[in-house]
Write an enzyme that holds these catalytic residues in place. Structure first.
Site, PDB file in Angstrom:
ATOM      1  N   CYS A  39       0.186   2.539  -4.669  1.00 52.91           N
ATOM      2  CA  CYS A  39      -0.587   3.708  -5.070  1.00 52.91           C
ATOM      3  C   CYS A  39       0.188   4.991  -4.766  1.00 52.91           C
ATOM      4  O   CYS A  39       0.992   5.040  -3.832  1.00 52.91           O
ATOM      5  CB  CYS A  39      -1.923   3.726  -4.352  1.00 52.91           C
TER       6      CYS A  39
ATOM      7  N   HIS B 148       0.819  -1.207   0.000  1.00 50.04           N
ATOM      8  CA  HIS B 148       0.000   0.000   0.000  1.00 50.04           C
ATOM      9  C   HIS B 148       0.863   1.271   0.000  1.00 50.04           C
ATOM     10  O   HIS B 148       1.978   1.291   0.528  1.00 50.04           O
ATOM     11  CB  HIS B 148      -0.894   0.042   1.245  1.00 50.04           C
TER      12      HIS B 148
END
Length: 322
Positions: free
Chosen positions: A146, A94
């Site tokens: 991301c 993440h």
């Protein structure tokens, strides 16, 4: 660097966040696949590859990818480096965006990756790391996360938001974005500190102390002590632009092993062409693969002009048969 024996060192980090609301499926698979590629194609010795994953049934002695452990592994790698060496950091997990801490830029965001313990590693930490790389060596960072565009602070954009791209409107439905919104990051950290504050730095410093990111430990004025080097030794291949998300593919839907879309695209690029490819070619070809598969993410390249056209991980052409 002809005639010099290059050391090839790597740190590979895969965070699946098992048994949490943020669980991903393909990140550990991503770095295991890259480990094989580093050994078989690029000549990395297995003993020179450090692997950090949060696998539930990991073997005894495995290293968890906490913020402190990741930074220590990266620091050990850079400390060994000499001119001509090839260093590689692959992160799959993440990422998030942090509101700028600079009063003059209230609407700007800064990029970070999210280790398994939420001790954020920011673009400034990676800038400091790159600045320690000896001249003549290289540090390639591939971040399949991301908001990873610009993850090395002040790195020059070669392929990024200013590059011409088609405007896709579809999204691969079998994927999950590899992002945790900043509000959720803040909520998680607040649950650790029991402090009522909207300042992420307050929580990180309270819980992690000296292991917190430099971005939160260094006074504002001291941050200018970490400008980019000239020429810069860092190379960033990001899974997407800073305002985009990167995809994690769900094995229950696709069948077979789970994977990160960008990591898998890079594997496909390398498999399709065994000859040395420039960093620019790897990113351009990965973009094409993702576009053809319906992913709305645009891999980026940040590095010096020279490194943009240098071969990915300094792969050398095979000698011609006599």
């Amino acid at each position: 660097m002809e005639g010099i024996r290059r050391k090839r060192l790597a740190v590979l980090v895969g965070c699946n966040y098992p048994n949490t609301p943020n669980e991903l499926r393909g990140c550990i698979n991503d770095v295991l696949a890259m480990r094989d590629t580093l050994i078989k194609r690029f000549g990395f010795a297995p003993s020179n590859i450090e692997l950090l994953t949060d696998e539930v049934n990991a073997p005894s002695g495995s290293t968890m990818p906490t913020g402190a452990n990741i930074k220590q592994a990266l620091s050990r790698m850079v400390d060994q480096a000499q001119p001509g060496d090839v260093l590689y950091f692959h992160y799959s997990g993440h990422g998030t965006r942090i509101p700028s801490m600079k009063p003059a830029f209230p609407f700007r965001h800064e990029e970070a990756i999210i280790p398994c313990d939420f001790n954020l590693i920011t673009d400034l930490d990676l800038r400091q790391l790159v600045n320690r790389v000896p001249k003549g060596a290289s540090l390639t960072i591939l971040s399949d996360s991301c908001h990873s565009g610009g993850l090395i602070d002040k790195e020059k954009e070669q392929i990024g938001p200013s590059s011409a791209v088609q405007n896709e409107t579809t999204m691969n439905l079998n994927s999950k974005p590899k992002t945790i919104p900043f509000s959720d990051v803040l909520q998680q950290l607040a649950s650790l500190t029991n402090i009522s504050s909207s300042d992420v730095g307050t929580h990180l410093l309270e819980f992690f102390g000296s292991e917190a990111s430099l971005r939160f430990r260094a006074p504002f004025l001291e941050r200018d002590l970490f400008p980019p080097l000239k020429p810069d030794e860092g190379i960033l291949l990001s899974g997407c632009q800073a305002d985009e998300t990167s995809a994690d593919m769900d094995p229950a839907v696709t069948g077979g092993k789970a994977y990160g879309a960008f990591s898998n695209a890079v594997q496909m690029v390398l498999k399709d062409d065994p000859a040395p490819l420039s960093n620019r070619e790897v990113v351009v070809r990965a973009r094409k693969i993702l576009r053809s598969r319906g992913f709305v993410q645009h891999p980026c390249l940040y590095c010096s002009d020279e490194n943009a056209d240098a071969s990915f991980l300094s792969q050398q052409p095979q000698a011609s048969a006599l």
